[in-house]
Structure formats: C-alpha cells, structure tokens
Design a protein around this motif. Structure first.
Motif, short mmCIF file in Angstrom:
data_model
loop_
_atom_site.label_atom_id
_atom_site.label_comp_id
_atom_site.label_asym_id
_atom_site.label_seq_id
_atom_site.Cartn_x
_atom_site.Cartn_y
_atom_site.Cartn_z
N ASP A 233 10.45 -3.05 9.18
CA ASP A 233 9.59 -2.29 10.07
C ASP A 233 8.13 -2.66 9.79
O ASP A 233 7.80 -3.12 8.69
CB ASP A 233 9.79 -0.78 9.87
N TYR A 234 7.28 -2.43 10.79
CA TYR A 234 5.89 -2.87 10.67
C TYR A 234 4.96 -1.82 11.27
O TYR A 234 5.21 -1.31 12.37
CB TYR A 234 5.72 -4.20 11.42
N GLU B 128 11.38 -11.42 -1.52
CA GLU B 128 10.84 -10.10 -1.20
C GLU B 128 11.50 -9.64 0.09
O GLU B 128 11.50 -10.37 1.08
CB GLU B 128 9.32 -10.16 -1.03
N ARG B 129 12.04 -8.41 0.08
CA ARG B 129 12.71 -7.87 1.26
C ARG B 129 12.21 -6.45 1.56
O ARG B 129 12.97 -5.49 1.44
CB ARG B 129 14.23 -7.85 1.06
N PRO B 130 10.94 -6.32 1.92
CA PRO B 130 10.44 -4.97 2.19
C PRO B 130 11.10 -4.38 3.43
O PRO B 130 11.35 -5.07 4.42
CB PRO B 130 8.94 -5.20 2.42
N ALA B 131 11.38 -3.09 3.35
CA ALA B 131 11.89 -2.39 4.53
C ALA B 131 10.76 -2.05 5.49
O ALA B 131 10.98 -1.88 6.69
CB ALA B 131 12.61 -1.11 4.11
N LEU B 132 9.54 -1.95 4.95
CA LEU B 132 8.37 -1.61 5.75
C LEU B 132 7.18 -2.44 5.29
O LEU B 132 6.92 -2.56 4.09
CB LEU B 132 8.03 -0.12 5.60
N LEU B 133 6.45 -3.01 6.25
CA LEU B 133 5.23 -3.74 5.97
C LEU B 133 4.05 -2.93 6.51
O LEU B 133 4.00 -2.65 7.72
CB LEU B 133 5.28 -5.12 6.64
N VAL B 134 3.15 -2.54 5.62
CA VAL B 134 1.95 -1.78 6.01
C VAL B 134 0.78 -2.76 6.06
O VAL B 134 0.23 -3.16 5.04
CB VAL B 134 1.66 -0.64 5.03
N ASP B 135 0.41 -3.17 7.25
CA ASP B 135 -0.65 -4.14 7.47
C ASP B 135 -1.99 -3.41 7.50
O ASP B 135 -2.25 -2.60 8.39
CB ASP B 135 -0.40 -4.86 8.80
N ILE B 136 -2.87 -3.71 6.52
CA ILE B 136 -4.16 -3.00 6.42
C ILE B 136 -5.31 -3.79 7.06
O ILE B 136 -6.47 -3.41 6.93
CB ILE B 136 -4.50 -2.66 4.96
N ASN B 137 -5.01 -4.88 7.77
CA ASN B 137 -6.07 -5.72 8.30
C ASN B 137 -6.91 -5.05 9.37
O ASN B 137 -8.03 -5.51 9.65
CB ASN B 137 -5.48 -7.03 8.84
N ASN B 138 -6.40 -3.99 9.98
CA ASN B 138 -7.18 -3.27 10.98
C ASN B 138 -7.92 -2.06 10.43
O ASN B 138 -8.59 -1.35 11.19
CB ASN B 138 -6.26 -2.82 12.12
N VAL C 230 -2.30 4.93 3.73
CA VAL C 230 -1.76 5.57 2.53
C VAL C 230 -0.55 6.43 2.89
O VAL C 230 0.49 6.41 2.20
CB VAL C 230 -2.85 6.42 1.84
N ALA C 231 -0.64 7.16 3.99
CA ALA C 231 0.48 8.01 4.41
C ALA C 231 1.70 7.19 4.77
O ALA C 231 2.84 7.54 4.43
CB ALA C 231 0.04 8.87 5.60
N ALA C 232 1.49 6.06 5.45
CA ALA C 232 2.62 5.20 5.83
C ALA C 232 3.30 4.64 4.59
O ALA C 232 4.53 4.59 4.51
CB ALA C 232 2.13 4.07 6.74
#
Length: 303
Positions: free
Chosen positions: A7-8, A46-56, A18-20
């Motif tokens: 998920d992304y 690496e097999r993350p279930a969730l990727l939290v993209d902080i670029n924005n 932080v909440a995500a």
C-alpha cells in the motif's frame, strides 16, 4: 525482480505522515530519496506492507543555519552539499568534500542525507560525518520529537535507535570550529578508498583539526568501513590534541585508529586490507586538514 505488493500513501503534512506510519509501524517503511530502499524492494529483501512517501511534506527540504548548527531537513538531497556555500566556514568546506564521493549524480540528485542516516550502512560517508561531528538526530513519532547524538543512534549494520513508528525529520550539524578559541584556525579533510568510481566506500575518513600556531587544539576523526557502524577514533583524537601537526604525530594517530578499529570482511576488501587502508587514509585526511587550515588561516589574516 519486482517489489512485492504494498500500500502507498503520500501525506502533505508531517502529523499525517507520522499517523500513517503509526498505523502499521512494524510493516511500514518511510520513503524519502529511496535510493537504497527501492532497490531492496526490487530484490524483495524489503517487503513493506505500506510505503509512507514523505516527499510531499512541506518544509522538510530546508537547510538552515539555526544558532550554532546547520539544520538539515529530511528531504535535503545530497547534491545540495556540493558547494561550500551550503554552510558557513569549515563545515561548508567539509560537506562539499564529502558529497562528490556519494554514488553517481542521479543518485545525489534524489538521495538524502537523512535517508543515509536512517539506512545506516556502515560504509556511508554521511554516517561517518555525523559521528565525527556529534550530529544531533531528530526523530518524530506519535509521542512527539526526541533528539539523539549520532554516537548513540547507530547500533550496528543497518540498525539504529529509531523506533518503527518514528520518522527521522532533521539532522543538526554543529558549525565548526565549535568549542575552540577565537585564535584557532580549523581545517577539514576527507579521504575514501573504493573499488570503482561511485562504489560504496571500503574505508572513508573524516578529519577536523583546530590549530593555533601549528599546535592542535581540537580534533575529530570519524570513519566508515572501520567497524560494524560508523566509528569515532577517540584515542587518536586525544593523542593529537596538544601536539604539533606533524607527520609523526599523524602516524601515531593512524596507529591508534587501526588498533581501535574492528573492520568486517567483504568480497573485495578483507580485514587486513581494510586495516592498512585505515592507517593510510587517516594520515592523508589529517594532512588534508592541516593544509586546509593553512590556506584558510592565510585568507582570514588577509581579511
């Protein structure tokens, strides 16, 4: 190979990021530059279930002088440090010497200093720099923000004290010269041994010297590739202080650094090879720092 399904999310505010992350801290990963993480995802190491993209996330790319330190945001790219003007005085010169050794231009255009510290590769130039300078690392999580000194933050290869629900939001690098007298002149040096251009460092050495009329009044030595984490050569630093900046003094500092080092073998650099490289590069980096102090001492005298 392609990454496993994940998920992304791409929040635009730090509290949302932080909440995500806090929703699935054990299986989520933070994406900034992605120059290490994305490659590992392609290999499925690496097999993350969730990727939290902080670029924005707004404001995380700032690089500012904050009191007696340079505050580097989590999204500040490697290429931002290629010119000495990024920071006043000796710190700017040091960062601009280190930056060109990091991979290729496309990687420097995307990767981040904070990401290097979060990934904690023992061969990382920025990790060695952070330890040498006693950088303060800011970590933000659901409980708020805390700060750690770099020497306490690194725990081993790719291991840090950052908790799974925390984001590394900034790094504070002290402006040099730091706690030395007004009469001191500061010089910086950086040397690296790598197998091919843009390869990971087999050994890298960061050196900072404060000198007064040729006598060393302060010294900092940080190394990559000398242990299972970035290493600070405290015994060598103590030996240097109070002595003339001469080759025999640098040789003894190199010997003390080699004695304290615990390099790990890798396919193209065995333990003995790395020990020899450590000694050679410590002498070279200290010589660079002395020469840098001489040049910049002359410039200050002209002003």
């Amino acid at each position: 190979m392609k990454p496993a399904p994940f998920d992304y999310v791409a929040p635009t505010a730090l509290p949302d990021a932080v909440a995500a992350l806090a929703e699935r801290p054990e299986t989520a990963r933070v994406l900034a530059g992605g120059q290490s993480l994305v490659l590992e995802m392609h290999y499925r190491r690496e097999r993350p279930a969730l990727l939290v993209d902080i670029n924005n996330v707004r404001g995380l790319d700032a690089i500012t002088v904050d009191g007696d330190a340079l505050r580097v945001g989590a999204l500040a790219r490697h290429r931002a440090f290629e010119t000495p003007s990024v920071a006043p005085g000796a710190l700017g010169r040091l960062l601009s010497r280190v930056s060109p050794f990091i991979a290729h231009p496309p990687v420097r255009a995307r990767g981040t200093m904070a990401g290097s510290l979060a990934w904690a590769n023992p061969a990382s130039e920025w990790c060695a720099t952070a330890v040498a300078l006693d950088a303060a690392i800011e970590l933000t999580g659901p409980a708020g923000t805390r700060t750690m000194v770099a020497g306490d933050y690194f725990l081993g290869p790719f291991r840090t004290a950052r908790q799974p629900d925390e984001i590394l939001t900034s790094v504070r690098l002290p402006l040099l010269p730091g706690p030395v007298g007004e009469a001191d002149v500061v010089g910086v040096g950086f040397c690296e041994q790598h197998r091919t251009h843009a390869s990971f460092a087999q050994v890298a050495v960061v050196a900072v010297l404060a000198l007064r009329r040729g006598v060393i009044t302060g010294a900092r030595l940080g190394l990559a590739g000398a242990a299972d984490r970035p290493m600070r050569a405290h015994d060598a630093e103590r030996h240097l202080v109070g002595r003339d900046a001469e080759p025999d003094v640098f040789t003894r500092a190199a010997e003390l650094t080699v004695a304290a080092a615990a390099p790990l073998p890798e396919p193209h650099a065995g333990v003995e090879y790395r020990r020899n490289a450590i000694g050679v590069l410590v002498r070279r980096a200290l010589t660079q720092a002395r020469e840098d102090s001489e040049v910049n001492g002359e410039r200050r005298a002209e002003r």
